[in-house]
Design a protein around this motif. Structure first.
Motif, short mmCIF file in Angstrom:
data_model
loop_
_atom_site.label_atom_id
_atom_site.label_comp_id
_atom_site.label_asym_id
_atom_site.label_seq_id
_atom_site.Cartn_x
_atom_site.Cartn_y
_atom_site.Cartn_z
N LYS A 61 0.86 -1.07 -0.56
CA LYS A 61 -0.10 -0.12 -0.05
C LYS A 61 1.18 1.69 0.10
CE LYS A 61 -3.88 -2.20 2.47
NZ LYS A 61 -3.35 -3.27 2.58
N ILE A 105 -7.91 3.62 -0.86
CA ILE A 105 -7.01 2.31 -0.34
C ILE A 105 -6.42 3.56 1.05
CG2 ILE A 105 -4.67 1.65 -0.72
CD1 ILE A 105 -5.22 1.58 -3.52
N GLU A 317 -10.47 -2.08 0.10
CA GLU A 317 -9.59 -0.64 -0.20
C GLU A 317 -11.14 -0.45 -1.75
OE1 GLU A 317 -7.96 -3.90 -0.23
OE2 GLU A 317 -6.53 -2.63 1.33
#
Length: 381
Positions: A61, A105, A317
């Motif tokens: 991420k 995210i 996400e």
């Protein structure tokens, strides 16, 4: 750092409204054609965001955020130095593609950086960057455009993106161990959960009220409340601070009781809109309730984002990004409703808050029923 990034991205989204006339003149196009720089940006969020997230959510991420900010910088630099209308449009689309995945995210990362009991406040703090974009970013960008040039504004926004990228590299920990391992098909399966679909629909219905009024505060203020043109910017800043206050209290309320905060937030928005409609001819009361309207609308944001993430827990996400798309669909619907009422010779600007409250009221009823059905039956897909 996530708040800073949200501020930069939010500024990029809304700043075009402040430089629309300058951009239209620069490319020798109509202001209507320049409006495509707003429309295609939103289209990139609604359609491109979830598609990009499906691919990116399987990777580290932190690296994904850095890549998204890099794309954001590139898009704004293209806008700043675009030699043609279509190149400018390309830059706006590239910038818009980053917004949905970043907020989706980023919201997941925000919750991973704190305890479960602080999830609402973490999401609220990240989205505070979006409210700050309305309070400081858009007025500041417009000021830069007026005193230098419109393209300088996009250079400054790109520079904000660079600062954000460096900050994320330095301060955000490595999150590789938390990356999503699910396949694209597995991630898409979360949409089989009717509770998730219901949550997204709730976002669209309730949030429609925001843009139906916020997008037309100028004609409401100037033509109905009698506020002078030079006081319009202070009014927008005041409303922006209301958004910030509402976002802060909404995050705390979502942590305390998510279902209750969804209902309270919707009621707060609807009531503030209706009262604003009743007092919009009173100069002083209009200032007060415009501020309260700001509080009532962004009170909803953390709870609605958390709501979709709890029902899409196997692909948070993607679920979070889908909710960003839902927000933008609502923005389109709200803007369309407000525009229709404004252009109607038989209705007019003073009725915008009343008509704008209709769909959110339907959304409130829908949300209430959904919570009752789901009570004590919370499952995730």
């Amino acid at each position: 750092m996530l708040t800073l990034a949200a501020f930069a991205i939010g500024t990029a989204e809304f700043i075009i409204a402040g430089v629309l006339k300058d951009v239209a003149a620069a490319f020798s196009i109509t202001e209507g054609a320049a409006g495509n720089f707003i429309g295609y940006y939103a289209l990139a969020i609604v359609i491109g965001g979830p598609i990009l997230t499906l691919w990116l959510s399987r990777y580290d991420k932190k690296i994904v955020l850095i890549g998204l900010i890099g794309l954001f910088i590139a898009g704004n630099l293209i806008c700043a130095f675009a030699p043609t209308y279509h190149m400018m449009l390309l830059g706006r689309v590239i910038s818009g593609l980053t917004q949905g995945p970043f907020y989706g995210i980023g919201a997941v990362i925000a919750t991973e950086l704190v305890t479960k009991e602080q999830n609402g406040r973490a999401i609220g703090q990240m989205f505070a960057g979006l409210t700050l974009a309305n309070v400081l970013g858009v007025p500041g960008g417009t000021f830069i455009a007026q005193n230098f040039s419109w393209d300088t504004t996009f250079v400054v926004v790109a520079f904000l993106g660079l600062i954000t990228m460096i900050s994320i590299i330095i301060f955000i920990k490595d999150l590789k161990e938390n990356q999503t391992e699910n396949s694209i098909i597995s991630q898409l399966s979360v949409f089989k959960n009717p509770r998730l679909i219901g949550s997204l629909l709730s976002t669209v219905l309730v949030w429609t009220g925001f843009m139906s009024v916020y997008g037309y505060l100028a004609p409401l203020s100037l033509d109905v409340a009698g506020i002078s043109k030079h006081l319009l910017t202070p009014l927008l800043i005041l409303v922006g601070f209301g958004l910030l206050v509402g976002n802060n209290f909404g995050g705390k309320a979502a942590d305390k009781d998510l279902d209750r905060s969804l209902i309270v937030g919707a009621v707060f928005m609807i009531v503030s809109m209706i009262i604003l409609g009743f007092v919009d001819t009173n100069y002083y009361l209009f200032w007060i309730f415009a501020f309260i309207f700001g509080i009532g609308t962004f009170f909803n944001v953390p709870s609605m984002q958390m709501n979709v993430m709890r029902y899409g827990a196997k692909a948070p996400e993607l679920a979070g990004t889908a909710n960003i798309s839902a927000f933008n669909i609502a923005n389109f619907l709200g803007a369309s409703i407000g525009g229709y009422i404004l252009d109607s010779q038989s209705i007019g600007a003073s009725a915008i808050p009343f008509y704008g409250a209709i769909i959110p009221t339907i959304g409130l009823v829908f949300t209430f029923i959904a919570i009752k059905v789901n009570k004590n039956k919370v499952v995730v897909a």
